[in-house]
Design a protein around this motif. Structure first.
Motif, mmCIF file in Angstrom:
data_model
loop_
_atom_site.group_PDB
_atom_site.id
_atom_site.type_symbol
_atom_site.label_atom_id
_atom_site.label_comp_id
_atom_site.label_asym_id
_atom_site.label_seq_id
_atom_site.Cartn_x
_atom_site.Cartn_y
_atom_site.Cartn_z
ATOM 1 N N TRP A 38 -11.393 -13.841 31.940
ATOM 2 C CA TRP A 38 -11.314 -12.555 31.245
ATOM 3 C C TRP A 38 -9.996 -12.413 30.493
ATOM 4 O O TRP A 38 -9.973 -11.904 29.372
ATOM 5 C CB TRP A 38 -11.526 -11.391 32.208
ATOM 6 N N LYS A 39 -8.917 -12.848 31.095
ATOM 7 C CA LYS A 39 -7.611 -12.765 30.428
ATOM 8 C C LYS A 39 -7.616 -13.617 29.154
ATOM 9 O O LYS A 39 -7.070 -13.225 28.129
ATOM 10 C CB LYS A 39 -6.520 -13.229 31.391
ATOM 11 N N GLY A 40 -8.264 -14.774 29.225
ATOM 12 C CA GLY A 40 -8.344 -15.651 28.059
ATOM 13 C C GLY A 40 -9.222 -15.115 26.944
ATOM 14 O O GLY A 40 -9.090 -15.535 25.793
ATOM 15 N N LEU A 41 -10.124 -14.202 27.271
ATOM 16 C CA LEU A 41 -11.010 -13.624 26.264
ATOM 17 C C LEU A 41 -10.437 -12.370 25.597
ATOM 18 O O LEU A 41 -11.030 -11.850 24.653
ATOM 19 C CB LEU A 41 -12.360 -13.270 26.897
ATOM 20 N N LEU A 42 -9.292 -11.890 26.082
ATOM 21 C CA LEU A 42 -8.700 -10.685 25.494
ATOM 22 C C LEU A 42 -8.366 -10.919 24.018
ATOM 23 O O LEU A 42 -7.921 -12.007 23.634
ATOM 24 C CB LEU A 42 -7.425 -10.286 26.241
ATOM 25 N N ARG A 43 -8.594 -9.884 23.210
ATOM 26 C CA ARG A 43 -8.189 -9.967 21.803
ATOM 27 C C ARG A 43 -6.672 -10.131 21.740
ATOM 28 O O ARG A 43 -5.957 -9.743 22.672
ATOM 29 C CB ARG A 43 -8.627 -8.705 21.055
ATOM 30 N N GLU A 44 -6.182 -10.683 20.655
ATOM 31 C CA GLU A 44 -4.752 -10.983 20.533
ATOM 32 C C GLU A 44 -3.871 -9.754 20.712
ATOM 33 O O GLU A 44 -2.790 -9.844 21.291
ATOM 34 C CB GLU A 44 -4.471 -11.631 19.171
ATOM 35 N N GLU A 45 -4.331 -8.604 20.229
ATOM 36 C CA GLU A 45 -3.510 -7.398 20.296
ATOM 37 C C GLU A 45 -3.634 -6.650 21.623
ATOM 38 O O GLU A 45 -2.959 -5.657 21.848
ATOM 39 C CB GLU A 45 -3.855 -6.450 19.135
ATOM 40 N N VAL A 46 -4.457 -7.135 22.519
ATOM 41 C CA VAL A 46 -4.698 -6.468 23.804
ATOM 42 C C VAL A 46 -3.911 -7.172 24.911
ATOM 43 O O VAL A 46 -3.908 -8.397 25.001
ATOM 44 C CB VAL A 46 -6.207 -6.475 24.153
ATOM 45 N N THR A 47 -3.241 -6.387 25.733
ATOM 46 C CA THR A 47 -2.499 -6.922 26.880
ATOM 47 C C THR A 47 -3.220 -6.557 28.176
ATOM 48 O O THR A 47 -4.119 -5.707 28.177
ATOM 49 C CB THR A 47 -1.075 -6.349 26.939
ATOM 50 N N GLU A 48 -2.797 -7.171 29.255
ATOM 51 C CA GLU A 48 -3.357 -6.826 30.567
ATOM 52 C C GLU A 48 -3.162 -5.339 30.859
ATOM 53 O O GLU A 48 -4.037 -4.686 31.431
ATOM 54 C CB GLU A 48 -2.678 -7.639 31.665
ATOM 55 N N ALA A 49 -2.014 -4.805 30.466
ATOM 56 C CA ALA A 49 -1.715 -3.394 30.712
ATOM 57 C C ALA A 49 -2.689 -2.480 29.977
ATOM 58 O O ALA A 49 -3.027 -1.400 30.474
ATOM 59 C CB ALA A 49 -0.284 -3.084 30.296
ATOM 60 N N ASP A 50 -3.158 -2.909 28.808
ATOM 61 C CA ASP A 50 -4.116 -2.104 28.050
ATOM 62 C C ASP A 50 -5.431 -1.941 28.805
ATOM 63 O O ASP A 50 -6.111 -0.932 28.649
ATOM 64 C CB ASP A 50 -4.407 -2.742 26.683
ATOM 65 N N CYS A 51 -5.790 -2.936 29.594
ATOM 66 C CA CYS A 51 -7.052 -2.903 30.346
ATOM 67 C C CYS A 51 -6.931 -2.102 31.627
ATOM 68 O O CYS A 51 -7.945 -1.701 32.206
ATOM 69 C CB CYS A 51 -7.480 -4.323 30.718
ATOM 70 N N GLY A 52 -5.691 -1.902 32.084
ATOM 71 C CA GLY A 52 -5.499 -1.209 33.355
ATOM 72 C C GLY A 52 -6.130 -1.995 34.490
ATOM 73 O O GLY A 52 -6.093 -3.221 34.521
ATOM 74 N N GLU A 53 -6.748 -1.295 35.399
ATOM 75 C CA GLU A 53 -7.392 -1.911 36.562
ATOM 76 C C GLU A 53 -8.753 -2.529 36.213
ATOM 77 O O GLU A 53 -9.341 -3.228 37.036
ATOM 78 C CB GLU A 53 -7.580 -0.863 37.665
ATOM 79 N N LEU A 54 -9.251 -2.276 35.008
ATOM 80 C CA LEU A 54 -10.573 -2.780 34.636
ATOM 81 C C LEU A 54 -10.640 -4.298 34.641
ATOM 82 O O LEU A 54 -11.670 -4.877 35.006
ATOM 83 C CB LEU A 54 -10.991 -2.245 33.265
ATOM 84 N N LEU A 55 -9.562 -4.953 34.264
ATOM 85 C CA LEU A 55 -9.523 -6.414 34.279
ATOM 86 C C LEU A 55 -9.704 -6.931 35.706
ATOM 87 O O LEU A 55 -10.465 -7.874 35.944
ATOM 88 C CB LEU A 55 -8.208 -6.923 33.682
ATOM 89 N N THR A 56 -9.058 -6.286 36.649
ATOM 90 C CA THR A 56 -9.174 -6.669 38.054
ATOM 91 C C THR A 56 -10.601 -6.464 38.561
ATOM 92 O O THR A 56 -11.184 -7.340 39.198
ATOM 93 C CB THR A 56 -8.197 -5.856 38.923
ATOM 94 N N VAL A 57 -11.179 -5.312 38.266
ATOM 95 C CA VAL A 57 -12.542 -5.017 38.714
ATOM 96 C C VAL A 57 -13.539 -5.967 38.055
ATOM 97 O O VAL A 57 -14.436 -6.506 38.718
ATOM 98 C CB VAL A 57 -12.901 -3.541 38.434
ATOM 99 N N ALA A 58 -13.400 -6.190 36.765
ATOM 100 C CA ALA A 58 -14.323 -7.092 36.063
ATOM 101 C C ALA A 58 -14.238 -8.507 36.626
ATOM 102 O O ALA A 58 -15.265 -9.174 36.801
ATOM 103 C CB ALA A 58 -14.022 -7.098 34.565
ATOM 104 N N ALA A 59 -13.032 -8.977 36.918
ATOM 105 C CA ALA A 59 -12.882 -10.314 37.500
ATOM 106 C C ALA A 59 -13.514 -10.378 38.888
ATOM 107 O O ALA A 59 -14.179 -11.356 39.229
ATOM 108 C CB ALA A 59 -11.406 -10.701 37.561
ATOM 109 N N ALA A 60 -13.333 -9.333 39.679
ATOM 110 C CA ALA A 60 -13.930 -9.291 41.026
ATOM 111 C C ALA A 60 -15.446 -9.304 40.930
ATOM 112 O O ALA A 60 -16.116 -10.049 41.655
ATOM 113 C CB ALA A 60 -13.441 -8.053 41.780
#
Length: 127
Positions: A38-60
């Protein structure tokens, strides 16, 4: 900010049961892989912080979907059974567990605003 190490804790929360040591080990590997994916699929202008906890939940959810799919394949449901006058038949559609598929779709929906659109597209070509 949540990180890769938090994914396993979230996955275990959603697992619905206690995991064996071996299951937890495999889930941990899948959680790390899902986080990286998921981190590798983020758009160039998007950071982990922009996703908040959603990145963690989506990965889980992605990791749990993979585990659920593997378990469904290793422990297939019976094709049919009979109880008195009742007969139940399962088709051989190979669709897997609905919950497993749902987790994967929900993870993709959570991350849709943050990831690159990698859908197939036709380009106009002169000629």
């Amino acid at each position: 900010m949540a990180g890769r190490e938090d994914v396993l804790a979230v996955a275990k929360t959603f697992a619905g049961r206690s995991l064996t040591e071996g299951e937890e080990e495999v889930l941990s590997l899948l959680c790390g892989a899902a986080w990286d994916r998921w981190k590798g699929l983020l758009r160039e202008e998007v950071t982990e912080a922009d996703c908040g906890e959603l990145l963690t939940v989506a990965a889980a959810w992605t990791a749990l979907s993979a585990v659920g799919g593997a378990l469904a394949q290793s422990q297939p449901l019976p094709l049919s059974f009979t109880a008195g006058d009742l007969r139940v038949d399962w088709g051989s559609g190979g669709g897997g567990d609905a919950c497993t598929q749902s987790l994967g779709r929900q993870a993709a929906a959570l991350m849709a605003p943050f990831v690159r659109d990698e859908a197939f597209a036709f380009w106009e070509v002169e000629g």
